[in-house]
Design a protein around this motif. Structure first.
Motif, PDB file in Angstrom:
ATOM      1  N   GLN A   1       0.654  -1.090   0.090  1.00 14.92           N
ATOM      2  CA  GLN A   1       0.107  -0.098   0.021  1.00 14.92           C
ATOM      3  C   GLN A   1       0.946   1.318   0.027  1.00 14.92           C
ATOM      4  O   GLN A   1       0.639   2.411  -0.548  1.00 14.92           O
ATOM      5  CB  GLN A   1      -0.777  -0.092   1.293  1.00 14.92           C
ATOM      6  CG  GLN A   1      -2.136  -1.218   1.205  1.00 14.92           C
ATOM      7  CD  GLN A   1      -2.754  -1.113   2.628  1.00 14.92           C
ATOM      8  OE1 GLN A   1      -2.200  -0.997   3.555  1.00 14.92           O
ATOM      9  NE2 GLN A   1      -3.960  -1.290   2.381  1.00 14.92           N
ATOM     10  N   TYR A   2       1.844   1.456   0.620  1.00 14.39           N
ATOM     11  CA  TYR A   2       3.013   2.336   0.776  1.00 14.39           C
ATOM     12  C   TYR A   2       3.347   2.621  -0.634  1.00 14.39           C
ATOM     13  O   TYR A   2       3.290   3.779  -1.179  1.00 14.39           O
ATOM     14  CB  TYR A   2       4.082   2.000   1.753  1.00 14.39           C
ATOM     15  CG  TYR A   2       4.932   3.216   1.845  1.00 14.39           C
ATOM     16  CD1 TYR A   2       5.000   4.324   2.463  1.00 14.39           C
ATOM     17  CD2 TYR A   2       6.330   2.693   1.190  1.00 14.39           C
ATOM     18  CE1 TYR A   2       5.801   5.477   2.262  1.00 14.39           C
ATOM     19  CE2 TYR A   2       7.209   3.851   1.085  1.00 14.39           C
ATOM     20  CZ  TYR A   2       7.056   5.059   1.606  1.00 14.39           C
ATOM     21  OH  TYR A   2       8.044   5.960   1.303  1.00 14.39           O
ATOM     22  N   GLU A   3       3.896   1.404  -1.232  1.00 15.95           N
ATOM     23  CA  GLU A   3       4.601   1.834  -2.498  1.00 15.95           C
ATOM     24  C   GLU A   3       3.633   2.231  -3.563  1.00 15.95           C
ATOM     25  O   GLU A   3       3.595   3.065  -4.568  1.00 15.95           O
ATOM     26  CB  GLU A   3       5.118   0.215  -2.942  1.00 15.95           C
ATOM     27  CG  GLU A   3       6.321   0.007  -2.200  1.00 15.95           C
ATOM     28  CD  GLU A   3       6.920  -1.347  -2.692  1.00 15.95           C
ATOM     29  OE1 GLU A   3       6.084  -2.290  -2.765  1.00 15.95           O
ATOM     30  OE2 GLU A   3       7.991  -1.604  -2.703  1.00 15.95           O
ATOM     31  N   GLU A   4       2.111   1.835  -3.268  1.00 14.12           N
ATOM     32  CA  GLU A   4       0.871   2.363  -4.355  1.00 14.12           C
ATOM     33  C   GLU A   4       0.767   3.798  -3.999  1.00 14.12           C
ATOM     34  O   GLU A   4       0.221   4.512  -4.972  1.00 14.12           O
ATOM     35  CB  GLU A   4      -0.200   1.620  -4.331  1.00 14.12           C
ATOM     36  CG  GLU A   4       0.152  -0.001  -4.702  1.00 14.12           C
ATOM     37  CD  GLU A   4      -1.129  -0.801  -4.357  1.00 14.12           C
ATOM     38  OE1 GLU A   4      -1.923  -0.455  -3.475  1.00 14.12           O
ATOM     39  OE2 GLU A   4      -0.935  -2.169  -4.961  1.00 14.12           O
ATOM     40  N   THR A   5       1.096   4.448  -2.777  1.00  9.45           N
ATOM     41  CA  THR A   5       0.511   5.616  -2.549  1.00  9.45           C
ATOM     42  C   THR A   5       1.529   6.510  -2.301  1.00  9.45           C
ATOM     43  O   THR A   5       1.351   7.837  -1.842  1.00  9.45           O
ATOM     44  CB  THR A   5      -0.470   5.810  -1.303  1.00  9.45           C
ATOM     45  OG1 THR A   5       0.472   5.420  -0.070  1.00  9.45           O
ATOM     46  CG2 THR A   5      -1.563   4.970  -1.310  1.00  9.45           C
ATOM     47  N   ILE A   6       2.866   6.163  -2.487  1.00  7.35           N
ATOM     48  CA  ILE A   6       3.953   6.965  -2.190  1.00  7.35           C
ATOM     49  C   ILE A   6       4.172   8.308  -2.908  1.00  7.35           C
ATOM     50  O   ILE A   6       4.109   9.466  -2.369  1.00  7.35           O
ATOM     51  CB  ILE A   6       5.498   6.410  -2.442  1.00  7.35           C
ATOM     52  CG1 ILE A   6       6.531   7.100  -1.935  1.00  7.35           C
ATOM     53  CG2 ILE A   6       5.459   6.107  -3.980  1.00  7.35           C
ATOM     54  CD1 ILE A   6       8.005   6.401  -1.906  1.00  7.35           C
ATOM     55  N   ALA A   7       3.282   8.336  -4.212  1.00  3.49           N
ATOM     56  CA  ALA A   7       3.304   9.698  -5.005  1.00  3.49           C
ATOM     57  C   ALA A   7       2.445  10.718  -4.338  1.00  3.49           C
ATOM     58  O   ALA A   7       2.425  11.912  -4.494  1.00  3.49           O
ATOM     59  CB  ALA A   7       2.713   9.365  -6.340  1.00  3.49           C
ATOM     60  N   THR A   8       1.366  10.086  -3.591  1.00  7.34           N
ATOM     61  CA  THR A   8       0.685  10.982  -3.072  1.00  7.34           C
ATOM     62  C   THR A   8       0.972  11.597  -1.340  1.00  7.34           C
ATOM     63  O   THR A   8       0.434  12.401  -0.867  1.00  7.34           O
ATOM     64  CB  THR A   8      -0.786  10.347  -2.646  1.00  7.34           C
ATOM     65  OG1 THR A   8      -0.759   9.325  -1.751  1.00  7.34           O
ATOM     66  CG2 THR A   8      -1.545  10.114  -4.063  1.00  7.34           C
TER      67      THR A   8
ATOM     68  N   SER B   1       6.415  15.579   1.928  1.00  5.36           N
ATOM     69  CA  SER B   1       7.558  15.432   3.044  1.00  5.36           C
ATOM     70  C   SER B   1       7.179  15.780   4.267  1.00  5.36           C
ATOM     71  O   SER B   1       7.907  15.868   5.292  1.00  5.36           O
ATOM     72  CB  SER B   1       8.784  16.497   2.405  1.00  5.36           C
ATOM     73  OG  SER B   1       8.228  17.781   2.347  1.00  5.36           O
ATOM     74  N   GLU B   2       5.922  16.249   4.509  1.00  2.00           N
ATOM     75  CA  GLU B   2       5.376  16.736   5.689  1.00  2.00           C
ATOM     76  C   GLU B   2       4.768  15.455   6.540  1.00  2.00           C
ATOM     77  O   GLU B   2       4.388  15.498   7.749  1.00  2.00           O
ATOM     78  CB  GLU B   2       4.285  17.650   5.640  1.00  2.00           C
ATOM     79  CG  GLU B   2       4.881  18.991   5.208  1.00  2.00           C
ATOM     80  CD  GLU B   2       5.547  19.626   6.059  1.00  2.00           C
ATOM     81  OE1 GLU B   2       5.378  19.718   7.481  1.00  2.00           O
ATOM     82  OE2 GLU B   2       6.792  19.876   5.812  1.00  2.00           O
ATOM     83  N   ASN B   3       4.659  14.385   5.899  1.00  3.86           N
ATOM     84  CA  ASN B   3       4.050  13.049   6.501  1.00  3.86           C
ATOM     85  C   ASN B   3       5.026  12.396   7.397  1.00  3.86           C
ATOM     86  O   ASN B   3       6.127  12.450   7.024  1.00  3.86           O
ATOM     87  CB  ASN B   3       3.661  12.100   5.295  1.00  3.86           C
ATOM     88  CG  ASN B   3       2.549  12.696   4.847  1.00  3.86           C
ATOM     89  OD1 ASN B   3       2.331  12.745   3.665  1.00  3.86           O
ATOM     90  ND2 ASN B   3       1.200  12.652   5.187  1.00  3.86           N
ATOM     91  N   ASN B   4       4.558  12.047   8.635  1.00  4.54           N
ATOM     92  CA  ASN B   4       5.443  11.590   9.573  1.00  4.54           C
ATOM     93  C   ASN B   4       5.366  10.079   9.175  1.00  4.54           C
ATOM     94  O   ASN B   4       3.998   9.480   9.390  1.00  4.54           O
ATOM     95  CB  ASN B   4       5.100  11.548  10.998  1.00  4.54           C
ATOM     96  CG  ASN B   4       5.347  13.185  11.520  1.00  4.54           C
ATOM     97  OD1 ASN B   4       6.544  13.613  11.357  1.00  4.54           O
ATOM     98  ND2 ASN B   4       4.210  13.730  11.800  1.00  4.54           N
ATOM     99  N   ILE B   5       6.319   9.342   8.870  1.00  2.00           N
ATOM    100  CA  ILE B   5       6.260   7.854   8.677  1.00  2.00           C
ATOM    101  C   ILE B   5       7.041   6.934   9.424  1.00  2.00           C
ATOM    102  O   ILE B   5       8.289   7.332   9.672  1.00  2.00           O
ATOM    103  CB  ILE B   5       6.462   7.665   7.137  1.00  2.00           C
ATOM    104  CG1 ILE B   5       5.556   8.664   6.277  1.00  2.00           C
ATOM    105  CG2 ILE B   5       6.391   6.111   6.748  1.00  2.00           C
ATOM    106  CD1 ILE B   5       6.059   8.531   4.811  1.00  2.00           C
TER     107      ILE B   5
END
Length: 194
Positions: free
Chosen positions: A45-52, A55-59
């Motif tokens: 899911q991460y790989e599919e949504t990485i484009a969305t 750099s503000e997302n805490n991961i």
């Protein structure tokens, strides 16, 4: 009376197949915080949504996998003890266990350390210490005797290996459970910049 809105911090937890249960555990711990919300994404899911993502997302990435492999090199370890590690660079945090089993003395020290985090920990896991000692001695003898073709020792060796594998999995589980507790208690707020 004024209404004060608490600005909630959002964190995304990314897990692989081997780290799903630890993601769930961290998710449950984070749910106890009123000022933080979390959501979980599988590696796919991460790989599919990485484009969305921005750099503000805490991961928070949990586990050793193809994504974390590259990030570990550039991450400053905030915590590193008994094969347990967490650290971050910017808004990306990595929580992982080194892929090596603890030696007997190191495991004893880990049990003592983890017992301070979880008091029932030591009693539940003292048998693994004896198992580690037995497995290391048996490994030396079995490799010597298996060269000589003694099938019985090879059979015992195989049974010992199965037990060793089971113990290795249990130790890894202990390390991750302890590490998630430590990260939640000591690292999460620092990572989120609080």
């Amino acid at each position: 009376m004024e209404n004060f809105m608490i600005e909630k911090k959002e964190v995304i937890i990314v897990y692989d197949d081997d780290s799903k249960e630890y993601c769930d555990y961290l998710f449950a711990l984070i749910s106890t915080k009123k000022d933080t919300i979390a959501r979980c994404l599988s590696l796919k899911q991460y790989e599919e949504t990485i484009a969305t993502l921005s750099s503000e997302n805490n991961i928070i990435f949990i586990g050793n996998n193809k994504i974390t492999e590259n990030k570990i090199k550039y991450t400053n370890n905030s915590f590193k003890k008994y094969g347990m590690n967490y650290g971050w660079m910017g808004k990306h945090c990595i929580i992982y266990i080194e892929d090596k089993i603890l030696e007997q003395d190191e495991y004893k020290a880990f049990i003592d350390y983890a017992s301070r985090v979880n008091t029932k920990f030591k009693e539940e896991n003292i048998n693994i210490i004896e198992s580690l000692k037995y497995n290391s001695l048996l490994a030396v003898f079995s490799s010597f005797f298996s060269i000589l073709g003694l099938g019985f020792v090879t059979y015992i060796s195989y049974k010992s290996y199965l037990k060793y594998s089971k113990d290795k999995k249990k130790i890894k589980n202990q390390q991750y459970s302890t590490l998630i507790n430590i990260f939640f208690t000591d690292g999460l707020d620092k990572f989120l910049g609080e």
